[in-house]
Design a protein around this motif. Structure first.
Motif, PDB file in Angstrom:
ATOM      1  N   PRO A  32     -34.196   8.678   3.401  1.00 28.18           N
ATOM      2  CA  PRO A  32     -34.396  10.123   3.451  1.00 28.18           C
ATOM      3  C   PRO A  32     -35.674  10.543   2.729  1.00 28.18           C
ATOM      4  O   PRO A  32     -36.422  11.387   3.217  1.00 28.18           O
ATOM      5  CB  PRO A  32     -33.166  10.679   2.749  1.00 28.18           C
ATOM      6  N   CYS A  33     -35.938   9.910   1.559  1.00 26.28           N
ATOM      7  CA  CYS A  33     -37.131  10.283   0.807  1.00 26.28           C
ATOM      8  C   CYS A  33     -38.369   9.969   1.631  1.00 26.28           C
ATOM      9  O   CYS A  33     -39.272  10.792   1.776  1.00 26.28           O
ATOM     10  CB  CYS A  33     -37.207   9.507  -0.500  1.00 26.28           C
ATOM     11  N   LEU A  65     -34.116   2.272   6.876  1.00 26.22           N
ATOM     12  CA  LEU A  65     -32.978   2.894   7.551  1.00 26.22           C
ATOM     13  C   LEU A  65     -32.207   1.858   8.358  1.00 26.22           C
ATOM     14  O   LEU A  65     -30.968   1.838   8.348  1.00 26.22           O
ATOM     15  CB  LEU A  65     -33.483   4.006   8.465  1.00 26.22           C
ATOM     16  N   SER A  66     -32.953   1.000   9.048  1.00 25.73           N
ATOM     17  CA  SER A  66     -32.275   0.007   9.862  1.00 25.73           C
ATOM     18  C   SER A  66     -31.474  -0.935   8.958  1.00 25.73           C
ATOM     19  O   SER A  66     -30.339  -1.293   9.257  1.00 25.73           O
ATOM     20  CB  SER A  66     -33.323  -0.721  10.702  1.00 25.73           C
ATOM     21  N   LEU A  99     -29.359   8.150  13.300  1.00 25.09           N
ATOM     22  CA  LEU A  99     -30.022   9.287  13.942  1.00 25.09           C
ATOM     23  C   LEU A  99     -30.075  10.504  13.023  1.00 25.09           C
ATOM     24  O   LEU A  99     -31.073  11.226  12.965  1.00 25.09           O
ATOM     25  CB  LEU A  99     -29.278   9.664  15.226  1.00 25.09           C
ATOM     26  N   ILE A 100     -28.955  10.708  12.316  1.00 28.47           N
ATOM     27  CA  ILE A 100     -28.910  11.871  11.416  1.00 28.47           C
ATOM     28  C   ILE A 100     -29.985  11.733  10.348  1.00 28.47           C
ATOM     29  O   ILE A 100     -30.710  12.674  10.042  1.00 28.47           O
ATOM     30  CB  ILE A 100     -27.511  12.017  10.765  1.00 28.47           C
ATOM     31  N   ILE A 101     -30.083  10.517   9.801  1.00 31.07           N
ATOM     32  CA  ILE A 101     -31.070  10.318   8.730  1.00 31.07           C
ATOM     33  C   ILE A 101     -32.488  10.442   9.285  1.00 31.07           C
ATOM     34  O   ILE A 101     -33.333  11.111   8.709  1.00 31.07           O
ATOM     35  CB  ILE A 101     -30.888   8.938   8.062  1.00 31.07           C
ATOM     36  N   SER A 102     -32.746   9.809  10.432  1.00 32.65           N
ATOM     37  CA  SER A 102     -34.131   9.811  10.923  1.00 32.65           C
ATOM     38  C   SER A 102     -34.473  11.160  11.544  1.00 32.65           C
ATOM     39  O   SER A 102     -35.141  11.992  10.917  1.00 32.65           O
ATOM     40  CB  SER A 102     -34.351   8.667  11.896  1.00 32.65           C
ATOM     41  N   LEU A 129     -29.084  16.565  18.611  1.00 35.52           N
ATOM     42  CA  LEU A 129     -28.440  15.559  17.757  1.00 35.52           C
ATOM     43  C   LEU A 129     -26.964  15.842  17.562  1.00 35.52           C
ATOM     44  O   LEU A 129     -26.176  14.950  17.272  1.00 35.52           O
ATOM     45  CB  LEU A 129     -29.082  15.594  16.368  1.00 35.52           C
ATOM     46  N   PHE A 130     -26.631  17.112  17.723  1.00 38.94           N
ATOM     47  CA  PHE A 130     -25.284  17.567  17.431  1.00 38.94           C
ATOM     48  C   PHE A 130     -24.229  16.735  18.179  1.00 38.94           C
ATOM     49  O   PHE A 130     -23.208  16.337  17.625  1.00 38.94           O
ATOM     50  CB  PHE A 130     -25.197  19.044  17.807  1.00 38.94           C
ATOM     51  N   GLY A 131     -24.513  16.456  19.469  1.00 38.18           N
ATOM     52  CA  GLY A 131     -23.568  15.680  20.273  1.00 38.18           C
ATOM     53  C   GLY A 131     -23.319  14.320  19.653  1.00 38.18           C
ATOM     54  O   GLY A 131     -22.179  13.859  19.539  1.00 38.18           O
TER      55      GLY A 131
END
Ligand SMILES: Nc1ncnc2c1ncn2[C@@H]1O[C@H](COP(=O)(O)OP(=O)(O)OP(=O)(O)O)[C@@H](O)[C@H]1O
Length: 595
Positions: free
Chosen positions: A35-36, A81-82, A133-136, A296-298
């Motif tokens: 995230p940073c 992230l991965s 996905l949420i993080i990226s 992204l919501f879906g």
């Protein structure tokens, strides 16, 4: 001290965080980094925008010096992230698997294997994808939106205030639609798991399907489940599409509203034309970011419901814990088993009592056969003794100790050996299958157990010998060979109580003769000289009413038990033979069937 046991109580999935601490600790540190890095990367991209929005800079472009750190940070956050995503998924899979292994047998009566495997695979995968996905993308869009909202505020606090006023309405509507979509997503995932369950069952029993020429019928069954799953997923897709369409409409409405209100402010000299233009550019960025978030919501909805499904079983506590409780020191263990007024119904069929006020005493050093009609509850007696289920009423004791106060793992691992009607082998070598009875056993001990079970000759006749792989569930062996390996596996454990649940019922006459001889040999073997030593306790034969060479202890009658016995009794100074069973076993048997 041995290696840490992953199934220990304090490593339960309820305490997944604790159990996974060694894994999740670096995760936590790593988690903070993507995230940073992502935010920093986004900040690099939009830094010139913040400095340049006041004035006419319709397309914000990063300055050349910002490009290098942006590329580096992008690499950093994607790589981290991965790594974090994979570690989170692996931790979840491990914790879920450990939790599943700890569950009661009744849990497996209620859930199909395929459905459980689906949670381990598809649901964890879905959760991991959403997490990444949420993080990226999610974090990038949110930081972009947040940064531009600051710009908007700097340009016109009044216009920004008006903009933010409509936000709670949008967020509230989004939350409502979100909860509806989450439940739809959960149903869709359950349906996928159901279809997987059908596929697992059919593919796992493909020989039976082939034997009955049921391929078309089973294909139809699977297709129907897959079709239902597809329909639910399509409905979910429709819901997500509607949500995204509506949120785009709302966001465009906000831009139009901004132009309208901004125009009025400009007319009243409260806003300069340049600031209005900059405001519109920045608000379009906000709109784009929000649109990305709504796309992204879906994925978030699917990820959340998949995560909830995984957590549901990760936090499930079994009624009978795997470990915990007293154990009887081996030198004072006699093996006297007693059922005292036991009543029992299976959790799946609470209204159908299988045992009612059932009492039975199995003296040490005796072999007792329980005889009764099919479905009379003979296997159930063995299952209760193994503590696969808990009696509804009454108690079962071992040497006077209620088995519910004893350590189930000790009871199953060291006291009771169990050979079932249809023993299942693992798809590995014969050596490993036999060693399953005692993981630390040497090769010599395995050979000795196999010899005792009359299995050594046929095993050595295979080109690979003990290294022969037995196929899935042991299908590459004959029924008699499977049985003998299962017997060797149980004998290697050298249990104090050996339960034979029609161990020879599925065999032809010749195989049964060989297996029976193996059992007789093992039951007569000298304790302490290797596997297959002293045995005490219940055996069970139903097909053969009067086992060879043994005198039945009680007459058979419908729904009643009948015992016979042989064996030896252990003494403090060493084993010695007990008298052959010339009389009824001690204690009164009064097995009854609930009807
Ligand atoms: N897991 C289960 N869930 C619900 N009911 C069960 C379960 N296992 C067995 N039963 C029911 O319990 C009753 C007793 O079954 P059990 O297997 O103990 O009989 P059995 O005497 O061993 O029969 P058989 O000689 O045919 O093996 C039967 O009515 C059976 O349908």
């Amino acid at each position: 001290m041995g290696p840490p046991d992953p199934l220990e109580k304090d490593r339960t999935p309820r305490t997944w965080g604790r159990m996974g601490a060694p894994i999740t600790l670096p995760n936590r540190m790593l988690r903070a980094r993507p995230p940073c890095a992502c935010s920093a990367s986004t900040a690099c991209r939009w830094a010139p925008c913040w400095g340049g929005t006041r004035g006419l800079h319709p397309v914000p472009r990063p300055e050349p010096p910002a490009r290098f750190p942006q590329g580096l940070l992008t690499f950093g956050y994607i790589a981290l992230l991965s790594r974090v995503g994979e570690q989170v998924a692996a931790s979840m899979r491990k914790a879920l698997f450990i939790s599943l292994l700890r569950q009661d047998v009744a849990f497996y009566d209620a859930n199909r294997t395929g459905q459980l495997v689906n949670r381990l695979t598809a649901d964890v995968q879905e959760f991991k994808s959403s997490f990444k996905l949420i993080i990226s993308q999610g974090l990038r869009s949110s930081t972009q939106a947040a940064g531009c909202i600051v710009s908007l505020y700097l340009l016109s606090p009044k216009l920004t205030g008006l903009l933010l006023l409509v936000m709670p309405t949008l967020v509230g509507a989004g939350a409502l639609v979100g909860s509806f979509l989450r439940s739809l997503s959960r149903r869709a995932q359950e349906q996928v798991a159901k279809a997987t369950g059908v596929a697992d069952e059919v593919l796992g029993n493909v020989r039976t399907v082939r034997a009955f020429a049921m391929e078309d019928q089973q294909a139809g069954l699977y297709c129907a489940e897959a079709e239902r799953s597809s329909q639910l997923s399509q409905r979910l897709g429709l819901g997500i599409a509607a949500f995204q369409g509506l949120s785009n409409l709302a966001l465009n409405g906000i831009v139009l509203g901004t132009i309208f209100v901004g125009g009025s402010l400009m007319a009243g000299n409260e806003l300069s034309p340049g600031d209005l233009m900059s405001f519109l550019v920045a608000s379009q960025t906000v709109q784009r970011s929000m649109a990305n978030i709504s796309i992204l919501f879906g994925q978030v909805v699917r990820g959340l419901s998949a995560g909830a499904r995984v957590l549901e079983f990760m936090t499930l506590e079994p009624k009978v814990p795997l470990r915990g409780g007293a154990s009887i020191p081996s030198h004072s263990l006699l093996g006297h088993v007693a059922f005292n007024h036991v009543s029992f119904s299976y959790p799946m069929r609470p209204g159908h009592p299988v045992l009612r006020d059932f009492s039975l005493s199995l003296p040490p050093g005796k072999t007792v056969a329980i005889v009764g009609p099919s479905g009379g509850g003979k296997s159930t007696v063995a299952a209760l003794l193994e503590r696969f289920y808990e009696p509804t009423q009454g108690s079962i004791t071992l040497d006077g100790h209620d088995i519910s106060s004893l350590d189930p793992s000790w009871l199953r691992g060291q006291v009771i050996g169990f050979i079932s009607q249809d023993p299942v082998l693992f798809g590995t070598t014969i050596m490993e299958n036999i060693r399953f009875g005692k993981p630390g056993a040497s090769d010599e001990e395995v050979y000795a157990a196999a010899r005792l079970a009359n299995a050594d000759d046929f095993i050595r006749s295979f080109p690979e010998g003990y290294g022969t792989v037995v196929g899935e569930r042991g299908t590459a062996l004959s029924g008699g060979q499977r049985q003998r390996i299962a017997i060797a596996r149980a004998l290697l454990k050298d249990p104090a109580v050996l339960v034979l649940d029609e161990a020879t019922s599925a065999l032809d006459a010749e195989s049964e003769r060989v297996v029976q001889a193996a059992l007789d040999r093992s039951l007569g073997a000298v304790h302490g000289g290797g596997p297959g030593g002293e045995r005490r306790g219940p055996g069970r034969r139903q097909r053969s009413a009067e086992p060879r060479g043994r005198r039945p202890a009680r007459g058979a009658q419908r729904g009643r038990g009948r015992g016979r016995g042989w064996g030896r009794r252990r003494t403090g100074s060493g084993p010695r033979r007990a008298a052959p069973p010339a009389a009824e076993p001690n204690g009164a048997e009064r097995p009854g069937r609930g009807r």
